[in-house]
Each structure stands twice: as C-alpha cells, then as structure tokens.
Scaffold this motif. Structure first.
Motif, PDB file in Angstrom:
ATOM      1  N   GLU A 123       0.818  -1.212   0.000  1.00  0.00           N
ATOM      2  CA  GLU A 123       0.000   0.000   0.000  1.00  0.00           C
ATOM      3  C   GLU A 123       0.854   1.265   0.000  1.00  0.00           C
ATOM      4  O   GLU A 123       0.531   2.235  -0.690  1.00  0.00           O
ATOM      5  CB  GLU A 123      -0.939  -0.003   1.205  1.00  0.00           C
ATOM      6  CG  GLU A 123      -2.059  -1.026   1.099  1.00  0.00           C
ATOM      7  CD  GLU A 123      -2.938  -1.070   2.343  1.00  0.00           C
ATOM      8  OE1 GLU A 123      -2.548  -0.447   3.367  1.00  0.00           O
ATOM      9  OE2 GLU A 123      -4.005  -1.720   2.294  1.00  0.00           O
TER      10      GLU A 123
ATOM     11  N   ASN B 193       8.681   6.687 -10.197  1.00  0.00           N
ATOM     12  CA  ASN B 193       8.069   6.213 -11.446  1.00  0.00           C
ATOM     13  C   ASN B 193       9.069   6.180 -12.598  1.00  0.00           C
ATOM     14  O   ASN B 193       8.690   6.229 -13.767  1.00  0.00           O
ATOM     15  CB  ASN B 193       6.871   7.097 -11.815  1.00  0.00           C
ATOM     16  CG  ASN B 193       5.721   6.935 -10.833  1.00  0.00           C
ATOM     17  OD1 ASN B 193       5.282   5.818 -10.545  1.00  0.00           O
ATOM     18  ND2 ASN B 193       5.245   8.052 -10.288  1.00  0.00           N
TER      19      ASN B 193
ATOM     20  N   HIS C  35       3.804   5.813  -5.562  1.00  0.00           N
ATOM     21  CA  HIS C  35       3.712   5.930  -7.026  1.00  0.00           C
ATOM     22  C   HIS C  35       2.669   6.982  -7.417  1.00  0.00           C
ATOM     23  O   HIS C  35       2.860   7.729  -8.377  1.00  0.00           O
ATOM     24  CB  HIS C  35       3.341   4.581  -7.641  1.00  0.00           C
ATOM     25  CG  HIS C  35       4.509   3.652  -7.825  1.00  0.00           C
ATOM     26  ND1 HIS C  35       5.484   3.857  -8.771  1.00  0.00           N
ATOM     27  CD2 HIS C  35       4.862   2.510  -7.171  1.00  0.00           C
ATOM     28  CE1 HIS C  35       6.385   2.890  -8.711  1.00  0.00           C
ATOM     29  NE2 HIS C  35       6.028   2.051  -7.736  1.00  0.00           N
ATOM     30  N   GLU C  36       1.604   7.049  -6.673  1.00  0.00           N
ATOM     31  CA  GLU C  36       0.513   7.977  -6.994  1.00  0.00           C
ATOM     32  C   GLU C  36       0.842   9.411  -6.592  1.00  0.00           C
ATOM     33  O   GLU C  36       0.611  10.353  -7.358  1.00  0.00           O
ATOM     34  CB  GLU C  36      -0.758   7.523  -6.266  1.00  0.00           C
ATOM     35  CG  GLU C  36      -1.972   8.404  -6.535  1.00  0.00           C
ATOM     36  CD  GLU C  36      -3.183   7.944  -5.728  1.00  0.00           C
ATOM     37  OE1 GLU C  36      -4.086   8.779  -5.524  1.00  0.00           O
ATOM     38  OE2 GLU C  36      -3.223   6.779  -5.304  1.00  0.00           O
ATOM     39  N   GLN C  37       1.432   9.593  -5.379  1.00  0.00           N
ATOM     40  CA  GLN C  37       1.651  10.936  -4.860  1.00  0.00           C
ATOM     41  C   GLN C  37       3.032  11.492  -5.170  1.00  0.00           C
ATOM     42  O   GLN C  37       3.215  12.708  -5.224  1.00  0.00           O
ATOM     43  CB  GLN C  37       1.453  10.941  -3.336  1.00  0.00           C
ATOM     44  CG  GLN C  37       0.041  10.555  -2.890  1.00  0.00           C
ATOM     45  CD  GLN C  37      -0.076  10.496  -1.368  1.00  0.00           C
ATOM     46  OE1 GLN C  37       0.916  10.287  -0.666  1.00  0.00           O
ATOM     47  NE2 GLN C  37      -1.281  10.680  -0.855  1.00  0.00           N
TER      48      GLN C  37
ATOM     49  N   ALA D  19       2.309   1.746  -3.467  1.00  0.00           N
ATOM     50  CA  ALA D  19       1.272   2.211  -4.395  1.00  0.00           C
ATOM     51  C   ALA D  19       0.978   3.695  -4.171  1.00  0.00           C
ATOM     52  O   ALA D  19       0.830   4.473  -5.131  1.00  0.00           O
ATOM     53  CB  ALA D  19       0.004   1.382  -4.211  1.00  0.00           C
ATOM     54  N   ARG D  20       0.912   4.116  -2.894  1.00  0.00           N
ATOM     55  CA  ARG D  20       0.637   5.518  -2.579  1.00  0.00           C
ATOM     56  C   ARG D  20       1.787   6.406  -3.033  1.00  0.00           C
ATOM     57  O   ARG D  20       1.581   7.517  -3.522  1.00  0.00           O
ATOM     58  CB  ARG D  20       0.411   5.675  -1.075  1.00  0.00           C
ATOM     59  CG  ARG D  20      -0.294   6.975  -0.673  1.00  0.00           C
ATOM     60  CD  ARG D  20      -0.571   7.023   0.814  1.00  0.00           C
ATOM     61  NE  ARG D  20      -1.223   5.797   1.261  1.00  0.00           N
ATOM     62  CZ  ARG D  20      -0.884   5.138   2.352  1.00  0.00           C
ATOM     63  NH1 ARG D  20       0.111   5.565   3.118  1.00  0.00           N
ATOM     64  NH2 ARG D  20      -1.532   4.048   2.704  1.00  0.00           N
TER      65      ARG D  20
END
Length: 437
Positions: free
Chosen positions: A314, A339, A320-322, A317-318
């Motif tokens: 988790e 990324n 990568h998103e933020q 994943a966070r």
C-alpha cells in the motif's frame, strides 16, 4: 570585527532570516508542514544549543592509551597482511590491493571500477570466506578508521577551556529527519564491536555525576507494527515477547524454546531487513546463504506477518501515486524517481518509500522526547542535563543525588511521548562512562 561591522552583519542576518521566513511559511502551510516546524523542529533549536554548549567530558589518559594500543595492533596486522601477501604493498591503495587479491592470489573478481576491480567492504566480506587476507584487510581498515576518526581526532577537538567535547547537532543532515552530528560525528561510533565500546568508554561523567542513558527498544519495528496493524506483531509487542525469537520460531518451524542464538540472529537480520525493503539478494549477501534460501525465509516471514506485506504494498502504491511519503507527524520525503523507467532507480525509490515513514517517525518520536525531557528538567529545576542524542538513545549527565528522580522522569517522558498501537519501551543504563558491558 569592529562594532560597526558587527552591527551591519547582524542586521543583515536578521533581515535575511525574516525574508526567508515570509517566503517559506506559506509554502510550509501549503504542504501541511507548518506544525512540524513550529511545534517540533523550531522548539528543538534551543534544546540542541544547550546540549552543544554542555558538551561531554572525555578521559584523555584513556584516549592516549587507546591510541598507542591501536597503533601497535595496526603494525601487527600490517605484518600479518604482508606475510600472507608475500610482499609489502600500500594497504590503503585499492589498485595495489586488487593486484594482490585478484592477480597474485587469483581470488574471484567482483565489480570493476574506473581504477580496477572493487575492494569495498562487500567484496572483502565475500572473499573472506575463501582466504584469510581479505578478513585481515577489513580488520585493518576498521581499526585505522577508529584510530584516525575518533581516538586521535577527539583529543584535538577537546575544548581548551571546558575540557569537554562539543559536537554540533544537525537537523537537516538526513533525508529521514534523524539528527546527525559533526566534529566529531558521534552517531557512527560502532556500538557492537569491542573497539567501539572502548572508545565510548572514553566519554565520561563529570565529577559527582553519572551518565543516564535511555535507549528506545526496537523502535523501528514498533513503528512498523503501528503502521501495518499486523496482528502477530501487535500481539508480540503487547505481550512483551522477544520479537526476534518469535520470528525465528516462525521461519524455522520450531518451538521458541529451541531457538539458538544463530537462529535468532538470522531472524533479527530479517526483521530489520524488511524495514529497509531488503531483497532476497541483499539478505543472502548479509547472511552468507543462497538466494533461494533467503527468499524462502522472506516468504515464510510474510506468511506469518501478512499485515506487513499489505502495508508495504500500500505504501509503495501511494508513493507511485503521490510522488512522496510522510511520517506520522507529516514529515514529507519526495521520491522523484518512484516512477522512473530505470528499474534500479525505481526499486531504490520503492525501498525508500517503505523505510522513510518508519525511520522518519522514529526520528520524530525521539525529538518529541527530547523536547519533553528538556522541559521537565527545567520545570523541576533539576541540575541534570541532556548532553547527547545517538540514534535512538538519549544521554543525560546527572548529579548522583538526582539519579532516582531523573531516571523516573526520563523513562516516563520517553515511553509516553507518543501513543502508538503498541507500547514504547525504553532501556535505561546508568554508568560512569558511555561504554556498555
């Protein structure tokens, strides 16, 4: 500097600081970092200033004796190295050492650098299993570094007026928020080696005082338990279990009563390796086992601590998103390569994403503890004073008559400064010097 020059310099300094403040405050507020600055890092400045001014006393006679002893040991090691190599050479020369190891002794070559084949710590540790010489080189390097970086340097850094060492604490020296220190760097004295402990023994309490040390027990793993909410981890810490023994029982499929010191060492390496996002390759290298066996241990770990795997997935994943991760107090670390198309850079950023919230939160916790301890010492008008912070350890210099009250104050302050899903635990040590038996 004359009075007029000092006036102009001071006024310019204040004006420049004001401009920076007006520029940066809105940015800190926008990033939800103002509270971290105003409530933690800002108030910590005068605390660190008092610690720097206080300094710590050093035993010059012991330093002198250690310097002579280490010099003698280095000469002995040098002779043994030359005997094994069959010739004299510059031990500090990577090129000459490489010629001895790889051309003369025909040991397996590793990574190649611009100046030849690497002879760094990892290479020498790997080669030490095949020949005695690399192990002696490691011992020589370690002893030489301790002598030059600490023993000889400490003697030069002793203040002529106070007779004490006054290190500088740096709030911005690490990406995770941990304090660092310089001149001398007291964070890097090895605590697990006999030589490191003997150097620590040169730091002593002033006359009529004792050194009181409070060391957070396994704080990184406790923070991991809080983040992951893994039931097995939570249960172990809430019950006061030996977490390394419990992990060993799970990965070796044996009863906790049958765990050997070597099994516990393997489990400890895995427990802390997971915090740093260690791969099977890294674990295999550290434990000197096959990569397949290392992966088996990691798989068994995640079977038992499934919540830890979920947390890691988790948080990555966070990230990568933020593009960043934060600690419990909101300290932020940007991850510009999270990324990246370059796999090596991307995986390093992912390991950083796992480690930073844990290590950064641990750093925030001990800083909060420093604020509380300093405040309570002054409120109770105690003469005891905080003088050092080393990783997860706070060191106070305490008049003997104040020891009992200060010991209770330190334990209470450190263990209750932040409420986690598991209790914080502090080990207290009282001694005349920093060395531990």
């Amino acid at each position: 500097m004359g009075l007029e020059q000092a006036k102009n310099y001071s006024c310019e300094d204040v004006y420049g600081s004001l401009q920076l403040f007006e520029l940066q405050k809105p940015q800190l507020e926008k990033l939800a970092l103002w509270s971290l600055f105003a409530d933690l890092e800002g108030p910590l400045i005068p605390v660190l200033s008092r610690m720097e001014r206080a300094g710590i006393e050093v035993d010059m006679d012991l330093l002198s004796a250690l310097s002579a002893e280490f010099a003698e040991k280095l000469e002995k090691l040098k002779g043994e190295i030359y005997a094994l190599a069959g010739e004299e050479f510059n031990i500090n020369s990577t090129q000459q050492l490489g010629e001895i190891l790889f051309e003369k002794l025909k040991l397996p070559r590793g990574r190649k650098t611009k100046t030849g084949y690497s002879t760094d710590v990892k290479v020498l540790e790997r080669l030490a299993a095949q020949h005695e010489l690399p192990g002696l080189i490691l011992a020589y390097r370690n002893l030489a570094k301790l002598k030059s970086t600490y023993i000889d340097k400490l003697a030069r850094l002793r203040h002529p007026d106070t007779g004490r060492i006054h290190t500088s604490f740096n709030q911005c020296g690490t990406a995770t928020g941990r304090l660092s220190s310089s001149n001398p760097n007291l964070q890097n004295i090895p605590v697990r080696s006999e030589e490191g402990q003997r150097i620590r023994s040169a730091f002593v309490a002033a006359g009529g005082c004792l050194l009181l040390s409070g060391d957070y027990s396994q704080i990184d793993l406790r923070v991991l338990a809080h983040y992951s909410r893994d039931e097995a981890l939570l249960e172990a810490f809430r019950n006061g279990e030996d977490i390394h023994r419990r992990t060993a029982a799970e990965i070796f499929f044996v009863s906790p009563e049958l765990i050997t010191p070597e099994m516990r060492r393997v489990a400890k390496t895995i427990n802390f390796g997971i915090v740093y996002g260690m791969s099977s390759y890294g674990l295999a290298s550290q434990l000197q086992i096959s990569r397949k066996e290392a992966q088996t241990f990691i798989d068994r770990y995640f079977e038992h601590y499934a919540g830890v795997r979920k947390f890691m997935e988790e948080i990555i994943a966070r990230a990568h998103e933020q593009g960043y991760v934060t600690t419990l107090l909101g300290r932020r670390r940007q991850l510009p390569e999270i990324n990246s198309r370059n796999r090596t850079k991307r995986e390093f950023a992912e390991r950083t994403a796992i480690n930073t919230p844990i290590q950064g939160t641990a750093a925030d916790i001990i800083k909060l503890a420093m604020l509380r301890v300093d405040r309570e010492l002054r409120e109770q008008k105690l003469a005891a004073r905080m003088i050092l912070q080393i990783h997860d350890e706070l060191v106070l210099e305490v008049p003997k008559k104040e020891l009992d009250v200060t010991r209770d104050l330190l334990q209470q302050a450190m263990e209750t400064v932040m409420e986690l899903a598991v209790p914080l635990s502090v080990n207290l040590t009282v001694s005349q010097n920093l060395g531990k038996a």
